[in-house]
Design a protein around this motif. Structure first.
Motif, mmCIF file in Angstrom:
data_model
loop_
_atom_site.group_PDB
_atom_site.id
_atom_site.type_symbol
_atom_site.label_atom_id
_atom_site.label_comp_id
_atom_site.label_asym_id
_atom_site.label_seq_id
_atom_site.Cartn_x
_atom_site.Cartn_y
_atom_site.Cartn_z
ATOM 1 N N LYS A 33 0.835 -1.215 0.000
ATOM 2 C CA LYS A 33 0.000 0.000 0.000
ATOM 3 C C LYS A 33 0.863 1.256 0.000
ATOM 4 C CE LYS A 33 -4.234 -1.920 1.783
ATOM 5 N NZ LYS A 33 -5.321 -1.862 2.719
ATOM 6 N N ASN A 34 1.982 1.229 0.712
ATOM 7 C CA ASN A 34 2.898 2.370 0.698
ATOM 8 C C ASN A 34 3.514 2.555 -0.680
ATOM 9 O OD1 ASN A 34 2.481 3.104 3.371
ATOM 10 N ND2 ASN A 34 4.125 1.804 4.128
ATOM 11 N N ASP A 35 3.861 1.457 -1.343
ATOM 12 C CA ASP A 35 4.407 1.540 -2.700
ATOM 13 C C ASP A 35 3.376 2.115 -3.664
ATOM 14 O OD1 ASP A 35 6.729 0.438 -1.745
ATOM 15 O OD2 ASP A 35 6.380 -1.558 -2.597
ATOM 16 N N LEU A 36 2.113 1.776 -3.455
ATOM 17 C CA LEU A 36 1.056 2.248 -4.330
ATOM 18 C C LEU A 36 0.883 3.763 -4.242
ATOM 19 C CD1 LEU A 36 -1.197 1.592 -6.328
ATOM 20 C CD2 LEU A 36 -2.693 1.147 -4.386
ATOM 21 N N LYS A 37 1.153 4.321 -3.074
ATOM 22 C CA LYS A 37 1.038 5.774 -2.902
ATOM 23 C C LYS A 37 2.026 6.523 -3.783
ATOM 24 C CE LYS A 37 -0.577 5.419 1.841
ATOM 25 N NZ LYS A 37 -0.222 5.575 3.252
ATOM 26 N N LEU A 38 3.126 5.866 -4.162
ATOM 27 C CA LEU A 38 4.150 6.496 -4.984
ATOM 28 C C LEU A 38 3.862 6.404 -6.474
ATOM 29 C CD1 LEU A 38 7.265 5.060 -3.101
ATOM 30 C CD2 LEU A 38 6.171 7.287 -2.757
ATOM 31 N N VAL A 39 2.847 5.628 -6.838
ATOM 32 C CA VAL A 39 2.526 5.389 -8.246
ATOM 33 C C VAL A 39 1.328 6.234 -8.648
ATOM 34 C CG1 VAL A 39 1.782 3.632 -9.903
ATOM 35 C CG2 VAL A 39 3.373 3.022 -8.077
ATOM 36 N N GLU A 40 1.398 6.802 -9.829
ATOM 37 C CA GLU A 40 0.272 7.561 -10.369
ATOM 38 C C GLU A 40 -0.560 6.628 -11.245
ATOM 39 O OE1 GLU A 40 -2.214 10.619 -10.649
ATOM 40 O OE2 GLU A 40 -0.370 10.685 -9.500
ATOM 41 N N LEU A 41 -1.780 6.310 -10.794
ATOM 42 C CA LEU A 41 -2.656 5.401 -11.532
ATOM 43 C C LEU A 41 -3.525 6.165 -12.524
ATOM 44 C CD1 LEU A 41 -3.984 3.072 -8.683
ATOM 45 C CD2 LEU A 41 -2.247 2.539 -10.379
ATOM 46 N N ASP A 42 -3.797 5.547 -13.680
ATOM 47 C CA ASP A 42 -4.763 6.100 -14.629
ATOM 48 C C ASP A 42 -6.129 6.114 -13.966
ATOM 49 O OD1 ASP A 42 -2.527 5.415 -16.032
ATOM 50 O OD2 ASP A 42 -3.571 4.415 -17.658
ATOM 51 N N SER A 43 -7.046 6.869 -14.528
ATOM 52 C CA SER A 43 -8.376 6.973 -13.920
ATOM 53 C C SER A 43 -9.109 5.628 -13.896
ATOM 54 C CB SER A 43 -9.213 8.020 -14.641
ATOM 55 O OG SER A 43 -9.367 7.667 -15.995
ATOM 56 N N ILE A 44 -8.961 4.822 -14.953
ATOM 57 C CA ILE A 44 -9.640 3.523 -14.966
ATOM 58 C C ILE A 44 -9.069 2.604 -13.889
ATOM 59 C CG2 ILE A 44 -8.149 2.527 -16.757
ATOM 60 C CD1 ILE A 44 -11.869 1.773 -16.465
ATOM 61 N N TRP A 45 -7.749 2.672 -13.667
ATOM 62 C CA TRP A 45 -7.112 1.843 -12.642
ATOM 63 C C TRP A 45 -7.537 2.306 -11.252
ATOM 64 C CZ3 TRP A 45 -4.287 -2.601 -13.161
ATOM 65 C CH2 TRP A 45 -3.983 -2.978 -14.462
ATOM 66 N N LYS A 46 -7.668 3.616 -11.073
ATOM 67 C CA LYS A 46 -8.154 4.141 -9.788
ATOM 68 C C LYS A 46 -9.572 3.661 -9.523
ATOM 69 C CE LYS A 46 -5.445 8.386 -9.599
ATOM 70 N NZ LYS A 46 -5.477 9.844 -9.674
ATOM 71 N N MET A 47 -10.411 3.680 -10.563
ATOM 72 C CA MET A 47 -11.789 3.241 -10.417
ATOM 73 C C MET A 47 -11.851 1.749 -10.071
ATOM 74 S SD MET A 47 -14.888 3.416 -13.196
ATOM 75 C CE MET A 47 -14.341 2.025 -14.179
ATOM 76 N N LYS A 48 -11.053 0.942 -10.738
ATOM 77 C CA LYS A 48 -11.053 -0.505 -10.480
ATOM 78 C C LYS A 48 -10.465 -0.812 -9.106
ATOM 79 C CE LYS A 48 -13.168 -1.637 -14.088
ATOM 80 N NZ LYS A 48 -14.523 -2.176 -14.001
ATOM 81 N N TYR A 49 -9.453 -0.051 -8.702
ATOM 82 C CA TYR A 49 -8.904 -0.221 -7.357
ATOM 83 C C TYR A 49 -9.991 0.054 -6.319
ATOM 84 C CZ TYR A 49 -5.997 0.191 -3.225
ATOM 85 O OH TYR A 49 -5.471 0.001 -1.977
ATOM 86 N N SER A 50 -10.700 1.146 -6.504
ATOM 87 C CA SER A 50 -11.769 1.516 -5.581
ATOM 88 C C SER A 50 -12.876 0.463 -5.573
ATOM 89 C CB SER A 50 -12.334 2.876 -5.965
ATOM 90 O OG SER A 50 -13.413 3.212 -5.153
ATOM 91 N N GLU A 51 -13.208 -0.033 -6.748
ATOM 92 C CA GLU A 51 -14.250 -1.062 -6.856
ATOM 93 C C GLU A 51 -13.845 -2.336 -6.113
ATOM 94 O OE1 GLU A 51 -16.529 -3.464 -10.421
ATOM 95 O OE2 GLU A 51 -15.610 -1.533 -10.875
ATOM 96 N N LEU A 52 -12.597 -2.740 -6.252
ATOM 97 C CA LEU A 52 -12.115 -3.924 -5.540
ATOM 98 C C LEU A 52 -12.006 -3.673 -4.041
ATOM 99 C CD1 LEU A 52 -9.329 -5.241 -7.924
ATOM 100 C CD2 LEU A 52 -11.347 -6.512 -7.188
ATOM 101 N N ASP A 53 -11.532 -2.477 -3.690
ATOM 102 C CA ASP A 53 -11.259 -2.168 -2.287
ATOM 103 C C ASP A 53 -12.529 -1.967 -1.472
ATOM 104 O OD1 ASP A 53 -9.434 -1.717 -0.177
ATOM 105 O OD2 ASP A 53 -9.635 0.449 -0.423
ATOM 106 N N THR A 54 -13.528 -1.323 -2.056
ATOM 107 C CA THR A 54 -14.718 -0.999 -1.265
ATOM 108 C C THR A 54 -16.013 -1.517 -1.858
ATOM 109 O OG1 THR A 54 -14.942 1.122 -2.403
ATOM 110 C CG2 THR A 54 -13.704 1.107 -0.346
ATOM 111 N N GLY A 55 -16.077 -1.652 -3.170
ATOM 112 C CA GLY A 55 -17.349 -1.972 -3.789
ATOM 113 C C GLY A 55 -17.523 -3.414 -4.197
ATOM 114 N N TYR A 56 -16.453 -4.192 -4.185
ATOM 115 C CA TYR A 56 -16.567 -5.579 -4.606
ATOM 116 C C TYR A 56 -17.304 -6.365 -3.527
ATOM 117 C CZ TYR A 56 -15.154 -9.581 -7.434
ATOM 118 O OH TYR A 56 -15.152 -10.674 -8.250
#
Length: 143
Positions: A53-76
């Motif tokens: 998770k700390n490594d992920l903070k250093l990476v700039e995700l595309d909008s679709i990847w941010k949306m899918k991350y959010s979907e997996l993290d909270t909406g799945y």
């Protein structure tokens, strides 16, 4: 033998016969799990999750990847922790303490609708070779 004993024996044998026909919980060979992970202990699990998770903070995700991350993290429909792998193949993997539950990798599902591109163990677009690769990738973190 009395009539009562014979009737009891009949119903007991009938019950045993039918109870063997009912599927048992947990023996279904097809589950939504992609595969099991081998975590030695809770401390190791959370140390690796926090590091990822700390490594992920250093990476700039595309909008679709941010949306899918959010979907997996909270909406799945399953709770767990989302791992992001930036190296090829680039993918998001949802795990819990025991197993790999879902994956987002647009290369695995080129013909899927946007709402079907998060795959689990029952997804027809996720073949056995990719399931093994994904599980190995996660298990390599916990070695």
């Amino acid at each position: 033998m009395t009539i009562k004993t014979i009737i009891n024996f009949f119903f007991l044998s009938l019950f045993v016969s039918f109870s063997n026909c009912v599927p048992k919980y947990g023996v279904n060979p097809k589950t939504s799990e992609i595969g099991p992970i081998d975590v030695k202990n809770t401390e190791q699990y959370y140390k690796i999750i926090d590091s990822m998770k700390n490594d992920l903070k250093l990476v700039e995700l595309d909008s679709i990847w941010k949306m899918k991350y959010s979907e997996l993290d909270t909406g799945y429909y399953l709770s767990g922790d989302v791992l992001y792998f930036n190296e090829n193949p680039k993918e998001l993997i949802l795990i819990d303490f025991y197993s790999v539950r879902a994956v987002y990798n647009p290369m695995l599902c080129k013909d899927c609708n946007v709402d079907e591109d998060i795959l689990n163990g029952l997804s027809p677009n996720l073949n056995t070779r990719n399931k093994k690769r994904i599980v190995k990738r996660v298990n390599d973190l916990f070695k």
